[in-house]
Write a protein that holds these residues in place. Structure first.
Motif, short mmCIF file in Angstrom:
data_model
loop_
_atom_site.label_atom_id
_atom_site.label_comp_id
_atom_site.label_asym_id
_atom_site.label_seq_id
_atom_site.Cartn_x
_atom_site.Cartn_y
_atom_site.Cartn_z
N ASP A 512 0.83 -1.20 0.00
CA ASP A 512 0.00 0.00 0.00
C ASP A 512 0.87 1.26 0.00
O ASP A 512 0.77 2.10 0.90
N PRO A 513 1.74 1.40 -1.01
CA PRO A 513 2.68 2.54 -0.99
C PRO A 513 1.96 3.85 -1.32
O PRO A 513 1.10 3.91 -2.20
N VAL A 514 2.31 4.88 -0.58
CA VAL A 514 1.81 6.22 -0.84
C VAL A 514 3.02 7.10 -1.13
O VAL A 514 3.85 7.33 -0.24
N PRO A 515 3.18 7.59 -2.36
CA PRO A 515 4.34 8.44 -2.66
C PRO A 515 4.38 9.65 -1.76
O PRO A 515 3.36 10.31 -1.52
N PRO A 516 5.54 9.98 -1.22
CA PRO A 516 5.62 11.15 -0.33
C PRO A 516 5.27 12.44 -1.04
O PRO A 516 4.85 13.41 -0.39
N GLU A 517 5.43 12.49 -2.37
CA GLU A 517 5.06 13.72 -3.09
C GLU A 517 3.56 13.99 -2.98
O GLU A 517 3.14 15.15 -2.90
N ILE A 518 2.76 12.94 -2.96
CA ILE A 518 1.30 13.12 -2.85
C ILE A 518 0.93 13.67 -1.48
O ILE A 518 0.10 14.58 -1.36
N ILE A 519 1.55 13.15 -0.43
CA ILE A 519 1.27 13.64 0.91
C ILE A 519 1.67 15.11 1.03
O ILE A 519 0.93 15.94 1.59
N SER A 520 2.85 15.46 0.50
CA SER A 520 3.30 16.86 0.55
C SER A 520 2.35 17.77 -0.22
O SER A 520 2.07 18.90 0.20
N LEU A 521 1.85 17.29 -1.34
CA LEU A 521 0.92 18.09 -2.14
C LEU A 521 -0.38 18.33 -1.38
O LEU A 521 -0.89 19.46 -1.33
N LEU A 522 -0.92 17.30 -0.77
CA LEU A 522 -2.20 17.44 -0.05
C LEU A 522 -2.06 18.30 1.20
O LEU A 522 -3.02 18.93 1.63
N GLN A 523 -0.88 18.33 1.76
CA GLN A 523 -0.66 19.21 2.91
C GLN A 523 -0.67 20.69 2.53
O GLN A 523 -0.90 21.54 3.38
N LYS A 524 -0.45 20.98 1.24
CA LYS A 524 -0.46 22.37 0.77
C LYS A 524 -1.85 22.81 0.32
O LYS A 524 -2.01 23.93 -0.18
N SER A 525 -2.85 21.95 0.46
CA SER A 525 -4.18 22.28 -0.01
C SER A 525 -4.75 23.47 0.77
O SER A 525 -4.54 23.60 1.99
N GLN A 526 -5.51 24.31 0.05
CA GLN A 526 -6.17 25.44 0.67
C GLN A 526 -7.50 25.05 1.30
O GLN A 526 -8.12 25.88 1.99
N ASP A 527 -7.94 23.84 1.04
CA ASP A 527 -9.17 23.35 1.68
C ASP A 527 -8.86 22.97 3.12
O ASP A 527 -7.96 22.17 3.39
N SER A 528 -9.62 23.53 4.04
CA SER A 528 -9.32 23.32 5.47
C SER A 528 -9.49 21.86 5.88
O SER A 528 -8.68 21.32 6.64
N LEU A 529 -10.53 21.20 5.36
CA LEU A 529 -10.74 19.81 5.73
C LEU A 529 -9.63 18.92 5.17
O LEU A 529 -9.06 18.09 5.89
N LEU A 530 -9.32 19.09 3.91
CA LEU A 530 -8.27 18.27 3.30
C LEU A 530 -6.92 18.52 3.94
O LEU A 530 -6.13 17.59 4.15
N HIS A 531 -6.64 19.76 4.29
CA HIS A 531 -5.38 20.07 4.96
C HIS A 531 -5.30 19.40 6.33
O HIS A 531 -4.25 18.89 6.73
N SER A 532 -6.43 19.36 7.07
CA SER A 532 -6.43 18.73 8.39
C SER A 532 -6.29 17.21 8.30
O SER A 532 -5.75 16.58 9.22
N LEU A 533 -6.76 16.62 7.20
CA LEU A 533 -6.66 15.16 7.06
C LEU A 533 -5.22 14.69 6.96
O LEU A 533 -4.89 13.58 7.38
N PHE A 534 -4.36 15.53 6.39
CA PHE A 534 -2.97 15.12 6.16
C PHE A 534 -1.99 16.00 6.94
O PHE A 534 -0.84 16.15 6.54
N ALA A 535 -2.46 16.55 8.05
CA ALA A 535 -1.57 17.41 8.84
C ALA A 535 -0.42 16.62 9.45
O ALA A 535 0.69 17.14 9.62
N ASP A 536 -0.67 15.35 9.78
CA ASP A 536 0.37 14.51 10.40
C ASP A 536 0.93 13.51 9.40
O ASP A 536 1.34 12.41 9.76
N GLY A 537 0.96 13.86 8.15
CA GLY A 537 1.42 12.92 7.14
C GLY A 537 2.92 12.80 7.02
O GLY A 537 3.41 11.86 6.39
N ASP A 538 3.67 13.75 7.59
CA ASP A 538 5.12 13.71 7.45
C ASP A 538 5.71 12.47 8.11
O ASP A 538 6.57 11.80 7.57
N ARG A 539 5.22 12.17 9.30
CA ARG A 539 5.77 11.02 10.01
C ARG A 539 5.44 9.72 9.30
O ARG A 539 6.25 8.80 9.26
N GLU A 540 4.24 9.64 8.70
CA GLU A 540 3.90 8.43 7.98
C GLU A 540 4.77 8.24 6.74
O GLU A 540 5.26 7.16 6.45
#
Length: 877
Positions: A512-540
Motif C-alpha cells: 500500500d505505498p503512498v508516494p511522499p510527493e502526494i502527501i506533501s501536495l495534499l498538505q499544501k491544499s487550501q481546503d481546510s478539511l483536506l489540509h487537516s486530514l494530512f496534517a500529520d502525514g510527514d511522520r507516515e
C-alpha cells in the motif's frame, strides 16, 4: 473369569453399520412424515434425530410459514426474507419482549438475544460486558440485524425521565450514524446489493442504571481499492451514486459533475438502492475521455492545490540514492497507479475522519459509563471469480470468528464435561485451527511470507512467491494449487468453502505505498478539511521510507483483529447466525443446497447436538448434600427425573434449560417473598420514623407557640399596667378637681378674672373646663303646660366622668373654643350643685343608649321648638 469375547468379523461389522443406517433413516422418515407440524419447532434441539436433513426440513417449513427466527441451542438462526417485514420489528414488539418476565417463552426473535444480553448487565452483581456477534455470508442480513439491535437498545435503554433529553440525543446520533457509515462504507457486490466493505464494532455505553449514555465505533479494513477498481457487475461505494442522484444544480457546478457525463469509476449507475442522500466534500473521479488535461484541472480545483504540482506528482517520481534525489518520468501505467493512489488515500483518510467525527459526537466520558454492549457486524465470507488480498483478509476475519465460536461453544464445553467427570462421548465438529495456522501461524504462514516479501527491496514476482509458498507451506493440508492454471494462485480450504486467490498484485496491495510527493501536495491544499486530514502525514511518509519500519496492510489488519478478539474474550458472547436462503436475493425463496452448505460450514448441526445432549448451563456450587437440599426444595411439588436434568461434577453443577427455568422460577418466587418482607420492614421503619418526626415537630411547635403566647401576654400585661396607671392618675386628677371645686368655689368665683387663677389652679389641681357667656335656656315644662314665655332656668352641668361631660357637650352642640362659653356654677344663687353630685328630680341619663340617637344634628333656630337633650329631658319627665 471374564466371559469370552466374540470376535467381530468384517461381515458382522458391515451388517451392524447397515442396521444402524437403516434405523437412522427410519427415524428420519418417521420425523418427516408429519410435515405439517415442522414449523412449530421453535428450537432445533427438539428435533429428533438431529441430522442436516431434519434441521434443513424444519427450517424450510418455518421459512414457508414466514417464520424467520429459530433457536439452535445456544445460538439463534436468522433466515433472510429479502423483503421488508415492518410489523416484526415495531416498537410494540420491542416493548413486549422487554417487559416479559421470561422472554425465552416467546417466539424466537433477535430481540430475545438483545434482551438476554441487556438483562445480563442488569442482573449480575458485577455487570459483565456483553457482545453480540452477528455472523454469516455476504447478503445473509447481518447489517439489517445490527440495525434492529441498535434500535432495540436505543428504545429500551431510555426509560428514565431524568435524563430523557440526553438519551434521546444519543439515540438519534447512534441511529443516524448508520446510514452515513453505510453510504461511505457499503457497496453493491455480486452477492449483496448492500455489502459492508468494512468491519465495525459498535459499543453501546451504559451507566450504572443501564441507561444509554453514549456509543463508539471501531472500524476494520476499509476496502479502499474499490474507489479506483470495481469487479465486473459490481459498483463503487454508495456515496458517489447518492451524490450524482441527489446533487442540486448549484452543487453540480461546485463539484464539476455535468449531467451528460459518464464516469468509469461509477459503473451501473442505473441501479437504485435504498438509502438517504448524503454529500461529500471530495470527489475524485475519472472520465472516459480527456484524461490528462480535464482531469488534472478539475482535480486541482477540487483539491485546491497548484495545477503544476499536481501534474508533477502524477507524472514524475522521485528516486533517492543516499542524500541525492533523482527525478524520473513515470510511464502511463505508473501514472494510473499514482492517480488511483491519490483517490484511495483521500477516501481512506476521509472515512477515518468521518468515524472520528461520529465518535466525538456520541461518545460518553469515561467516568459517565461503566459497561457496554458490543455489536459486531463484519463482512461475510466471500468467494468470487477473482479473489485477492481483500478477500483473503475478509475470510481470515470470518475464520477468527468461527474459531471463537468453536472454542467457546463446541470445544470448551465438551472438554469441561470430561474434566468434571461426566460420562460424555465427544461430538465431532469441524475445527478450523489448521486454516488459521496456514494464514497467520508461525514461523511460516501466508501472512508472514507476504510481509517478508514486501519488506525486500525488489520488484514483486508472483510466480516466485507461489514457488516459495509451495516450499514453505506444502505440509499444511488447508492449502493447494491448481497445476493446470496459468495464473499464479493458491487455494485455501476455509471452513465455509475453498477459495482460490490470485497472487498477481497481492504484494503491491499489501505494501500500500503512498508516494511522499502526494502527501506533501495534499498538505499544501487550501481546503481546510483536506489540509487537516494530512496534517500529520510527514511522520507516515518518513516511516514508509525505511524498510524496517514498513507497516503492511495484513499486519495492521491482524493487529486490529487481535484487539477485537481480546474484547470478545473479555465479554459474554451471544451468537446470531444469519443464513442466506438463495444466492439471487429473491424474496421468500428457499434453496436447499445453499442453506445446507451454510449449516455445515457454520457448525449449526454440531451446536444443536451438543446443546441437546449436554448440560448447557453450569454454575459453581457446593456439591453433595447442599445440591440435594436445593433440588428437594425445588421438586417438592414436582417429581421429574433428576438424573436427566442435573449432574454434579467435581467442582460444578450442570443443568438443563428446563431445570434452569424451574430454578429461576423458584428463585423469583422466593426473592419476591423476601423483597416483600424487606419492603414491609422498611415501610414500618419509615412509618415509625415519620411518627417520631411528627411528634418531635409537634413538641417544637407547641413550645414555640407557648413562648409566643407568653411573650404576647407579657406585652398585654405591660400595656394594661400602663393603661391602669394612666387611668388611676386621671381619676385622681378628676377627684382633685372635684374636691377643689367643692372646697374653694368662692375663691374660684372671686378670683376668676384675676391673674392669680393659673397659680391657684396649679396648686389646687383644678382646671376650668370651659366658659359659657350666658346660661343655657331650657324649656323645663311639657308643651301643654308651657306658658307663652316660660321662665328661664339656669342648669349647671353636673356629671361624674369626663367622658359623660364630653358626650353631653357634644349633644348640646357646645363649642369647645376657649372664651366663647363657660361653665358657670350656681351654688351661691340656687344651692350647691357639684360636678360630683347626682342630678335631682326625675332626670336620668341612660348612657347605654347613646344620646346621639336622639340628637338633632341640624336643629332649627326657633324659640318654640325643643330639641336635643332638652327634648330627651322633657320626654323622661
Amino acid at each position: 473369569m471374564h466371559p469370552p469375547v466374540e470376535k467381530s468379523t468384517p461381515y458382522r461389522t458391515q451388517d451392524l453399520r447397515k442396521s444402524l443406517n437403516d434405523s437412522l433413516e427410519g427415524d428420519i422418515r418417521d420425523f418427516l412424515i408429519n410435515e405439517a407440524e415442522l414449523h412449530t419447532y421453535d428450537d432445533l434441539t427438539k428435533v429428533n434425530p438431529v441430522t442436516p436433513s431434519t434441521v434443513l426440513k424444519c427450517l424450510q417449513a418455518r421459512y414457508s410459514a414466514k417464520v424467520f427466527y429459530t433457536h439452535a441451542g445456544c445460538t439463534l438462526v436468522a433466515l433472510n426474507p429479502f423483503q421488508p417485514i415492518p410489523h416484526l420489528y415495531s416498537l410494540d414488539v420491542m416493548r413486549e419482549y422487554h417487559s416479559a418476565p421470561q422472554p425465552q417463552e416467546f417466539k424466537p426473535h433477535i430481540f430475545i438475544v438483545a434482551e438476554e444480553a441487556y438483562r445480563n448487565v442488569q442482573g449480575q452483581v458485577e455487570p459483565m460486558n456483553q457482545s453480540l456477534v452477528v455472523s454469516g455470508e455476504s447478503g445473509a442480513g447481518k447489517t439489517w440485524t445490527s440495525r434492529c439491535l441498535m434500535k432495540y437498545y436505543a428504545t429500551v435503554a431510555t426509560s428514565s425521565q431524568k435524563c430523557q433529553d440526553t438519551v434521546e440525543k444519543i439515540e438519534r446520533r447512534v441511529l443516524d450514524s448508520n446510514p452515513v457509515m453505510e453510504a461511505f462504507g457499503n457497496a453493491c457486490t455480486l452477492r449483496n446489493s448492500n455489502s459492508s466493505r468494512f468491519g465495525k464494532y459498535i459499543q453501546l455505553q451504559l451507566n450504572g442504571s443501564q441507561l444509554l449514555v453514549g456509543a463508539s465505533v471501531q472500524t476494520y479494513l476499509l476496502e479502499k481499492t474499490r474507489v479506483a477498481f470495481q469487479a465486473p457487475n459490481e459498483r463503487n461505494f454508495h456515496i458517489f451514486y447518492l451524490m450524482m442522484k441527489g446533487a442540486t444544480e448549484k452543487q453540480r457546478l461546485e463539484w464539476m459533475l455535468p449531467l451528460e457525463q459518464d464516469f468509469a469509476w461509477l459503473p451501473h449507475a442505473e441501479k437504485t438502492l435504498e438509502g438517504k442522500d448524503c454529500t461529500s466534500r471530495i470527489c475524485i473521479l475519472k472520465h472516459e475521455s480527456h484524461f490528462y488535461e480535464e482531469f488534472e484541472e478539475k482535480t486541482a480545483d477540487l483539491l485546491q492545490v497548484p495545477l503544476d504540482e499536481l501534474q508533477s506528482c502524477l507524472t514524475v517520481r522521485t528516486l533517492r540514492a543516499g542524500k541525492q534525489s533523482v527525478l524520473k518520468p513515470c510511464t502511463q501505467s505508473e501514472c494510473g497507479v499514482r492517480r488511483d493512489c491519490l483517490a484511495k488515500v483521500i477516501y481512506a483518510q476521509l472515512f477515518d475522519w468521518l468515524v472520528t467525527f461520529i465518535n466525538n459526537s456520541m461518545c460518553a466520558d469515561n467516568p459517565t459509563w461503566c459497561n457496554f454492549i458490543g455489536l459486531l457486524d463484519v463482512y461475510g465470507f466471500e468467494c468470487f471469480l477473482l479473489n485477492n488480498l481483500e478477500q483473503l483478509c475478509i475470510n481470515y476475519a470470518n475464520e477468527k470468528l468461527q474459531q471463537h465460536f468453536v472454542a467457546h461453544y463446541l470445544k470448551a464445553q465438551q472438554e469441561e464435561y470430561v474434566t468434571e467427570g461426566l460420562q460424555w462421548s465427544f461430538i465431532r465438529y469441524q475445527d478450523n485451527q489448521g486454516c488459521l495456522d496456514l494464514i497467520e501461524g508461525s514461523p511460516s504462514s501466508i501472512f508472514s511470507l507476504l510481509n517478508e516479501e514486501c519488506r525486500l527491496n525488489r520488484a514483486s514476482d508472483a510466480k516466485q512467491f507461489r514457488v516459495r509458498l509451495q516450499k514453505e507451506l506444502s505440509d499444511n493440508a488447508s492449502i493447494s494449487w491448481d497445476k493446470l492454471s496459468k495464473e499464479p494462485h493458491f487455494t485455501v480450504a476455509h471452513y465455509a468453502d475453498k477459495v482460490s486467490y490470485q497472487i498477481e498484485g497481492m504484494m503491491e496491495k499489501n505494501k500500500d505505498p503512498v508516494p511522499p510527493e502526494i502527501i506533501s501536495l495534499l498538505q499544501k491544499s487550501q481546503d481546510s478539511l483536506l489540509h487537516s486530514l494530512f496534517a500529520d502525514g510527514d511522520r507516515e511518509s518518513e516511516g514508509s521510507r525505511g524498510h524496517s519500519k514498513v507497516v503492511t496492510v495484513v499486519s495492521k489488519f491482524k493487529n486490529s483483529l487481535e484487539s477485537l478478539m481480546k474484547i470478545l474474550h473479555s465479554t459474554t458472547p451471544h451468537y446470531t447466525r444469519c443464513i442466506k436462503p438463495n444466492p439471487d436475493c429473491r424474496p421468500l425463496t428457499f434453496k436447499k443446497e445453499e442453506v445446507i452448505a451454510q449449516l455445515e460450514a457454520c457448525g449449526i448441526v454440531e451446536t444443536i447436538n451438543i446443546s441437546a445432549a449436554g448440560f448447557p448451563i453450569s454454575d459453581q456450587a457446593v456439591l453433595g448434600s447442599a445440591v440435594e437440599d436445593v433440588l428437594n426444595v425445588v421438586f417438592k411439588r414436582r417429581a421429574p427425573n433428576n438424573n436427566n436434568m442435573v449432574h454434579c461434577g467435581r467442582t460444578k453443577v450442570f443443568l438443563t434449560h428446563s431445570l434452569l427455568e424451574m430454578l429461576e422460577e423458584h428463585r423469583n418466587r422466593v426473592r419476591s417473598q423476601k423483597v416483600f418482607c424487606i419492603q414491609c420492614c422498611w415501610r414500618r421503619y419509615q412509618t415509625r420514623q415519620r411518627n417520631l418526626r411528627t411528634q418531635a415537630a409537634t413538641r417544637l411547635q407547641a413550645g414555640v407557640r407557648s413562648w409566643l403566647v407568653r411573650r404576647e401576654i407579657k406585652k398585654w400585661h405591660k400595656a394594661a399596667s400602663v393603661i391602669q396607671t394612666k387611668w388611676r392618675r386621671w381619676r385622681a386628677w378628676m377627684d382633685a378637681l372635684a374636691e377643689a371645686e367643692l372646697d374653694d368655689a368662692e375663691d374660684f368665683m372671686e378670683n376668676e378674672a384675676s391673674s392669680v387663677l393659673p397659680k391657684l389652679l396649679k396648686e389646687r389641681g383644678s382646671v376650668q373646663l370651659s366658659s359659657i357667656q350666658e346660661p343655657v335656656m331650657v324649656r323645663g315644662w311639657p308643651i301643654g303646660l308651657a306658658m307663652a314665655s316660660a321662665p328661664s332656668i339656669t342648669v349647671s352641668l353636673t356629671a361624674t366622668g369626663f367622658q359623660r361631660i364630653m358626650s353631653m357637650m357634644a349633644c348640646l352642640k357646645i363649642p369647645f373654643r376657649h372664651g366663647e362659653y363657660k361653665v358657670k356654677t350656681n351654688q351661691f344663687d340656687q344651692g350647691v350643685a357639684s360636678i360630683r353630685a347626682q342630678p335631682r328630680g326625675s332626670i336620668k341619663m341612660h348612657l347605654q343608649r347613646s344620646p346621639l340617637l336622639y340628637a338633632d344634628m341640624h336643629p332649627v333656630h326657633k324659640t318654640d321648638v325643643v330639641t336635643g337633650l332638652n327634648q330627651i329631658l322633657l320626654e323622661r319627665t
